[in-house]
Design a protein around this motif. Sequence first.
Motif, short mmCIF file in Angstrom:
data_model
loop_
_atom_site.label_atom_id
_atom_site.label_comp_id
_atom_site.label_asym_id
_atom_site.label_seq_id
_atom_site.Cartn_x
_atom_site.Cartn_y
_atom_site.Cartn_z
N LEU A 71 -43.35 -9.71 15.78
CA LEU A 71 -42.91 -8.26 15.53
C LEU A 71 -41.20 -8.28 15.82
N ILE A 72 -40.89 -8.63 16.84
CA ILE A 72 -39.47 -8.75 17.11
C ILE A 72 -38.74 -9.40 16.04
N GLU A 73 -39.15 -10.58 15.45
CA GLU A 73 -38.24 -11.18 14.41
C GLU A 73 -38.43 -10.46 13.26
N LEU A 124 -31.51 -4.61 13.24
CA LEU A 124 -30.31 -4.86 14.00
C LEU A 124 -29.13 -5.54 13.12
N VAL A 125 -29.54 -6.65 12.44
CA VAL A 125 -28.83 -7.28 11.62
C VAL A 125 -28.31 -6.57 10.43
N LEU A 136 -26.85 -7.20 20.32
CA LEU A 136 -28.25 -6.39 20.52
C LEU A 136 -29.19 -7.52 20.02
N ALA A 137 -28.98 -7.89 18.83
CA ALA A 137 -29.97 -8.60 17.93
C ALA A 137 -30.38 -9.95 18.71
N LYS A 174 -34.22 -12.83 22.24
CA LYS A 174 -34.48 -13.58 23.39
C LYS A 174 -35.88 -12.99 24.08
N LEU A 175 -35.96 -11.70 24.20
CA LEU A 175 -37.15 -11.12 24.59
C LEU A 175 -38.36 -11.74 24.26
#
Length: 295
Positions: free
Chosen positions: A46-48, A55-56, A113-114, A119-120
Amino acid sequence: MASLIRESSTKPRPSTRLEESARNRARKRKTNGATTPQSPERLNSLIEREIIPRLVAAHSIPGSTENFEPVSQEEIDRFAPLPVRLEADELLTEVEVFLSRGVPAEIIFVELLAPSARKLGELWEEDSVDFTEVTMGLWRLQEVMREIASRTPSIAGRLFSPRSVLFAPMPGEQHSFGTVMVEECFSRAGWDTELVVNGDRSALADRIAEQIFDLVGLTISCDCHIGPLPKLIQSLRSVSKNSDIRIMIGGRVPNEYPGLADTVGADGTASNARTAIEVADELVADFAPKGALSG
């Protein structure tokens, strides 16, 4: 945009009431299992697939300058894990170092931020952090993003008569960070924007029936929402106060399924924020008064 981050401080302090509320919501989700990812891979995906692309995409928004000291890889690596252990105002203090040396907001979005959001996901996959810590980390990144956006100028005067757009994640989506980011990009580009999150189909339809919008943008990150999408789009058109409403779709699912916009009855789609704004401009060009575009 009003800031939700208090004045920065280098001294440890108790969590704010807003942060405690966010933590409680995250713990409740983890307890009842309603929205907790079933595996580290799912959360990382989900983050990726949803957060990072938004963000990108901000990097593509016009208005950035090139006269600044680049962000080094060492600085990126040092900043990435900070949202896990720093509060939002402390995280903002770290970002202010880059703002003070002239790094544009768009570069901060994509180069600090991205990677931090990514990293999270990695820390979760390694079982180094729990779901509550990931949730709070993403919340802090969003607060920093909003604060930076409020401090940096948008593209004022781009439109003689601002065009209006309503953004919403597909009803049933569990994450709205991507939608928030796209809405911010359109706002900075001169659009009159509105955001509906955590709303069901009825709430979304009611809002479109109440006010005239030139455009509606729906973000879809889950394949399970492809089936209901045509009916939802048809329903929104039928109730819209603007009989010529234009509807765009975006997010992971449209990016992975070329031609989906035509299949579900949408007017257009785009893979990033810059092209989304360009496509949106073209879609609603017929509604703009002659001479509305200044460039």
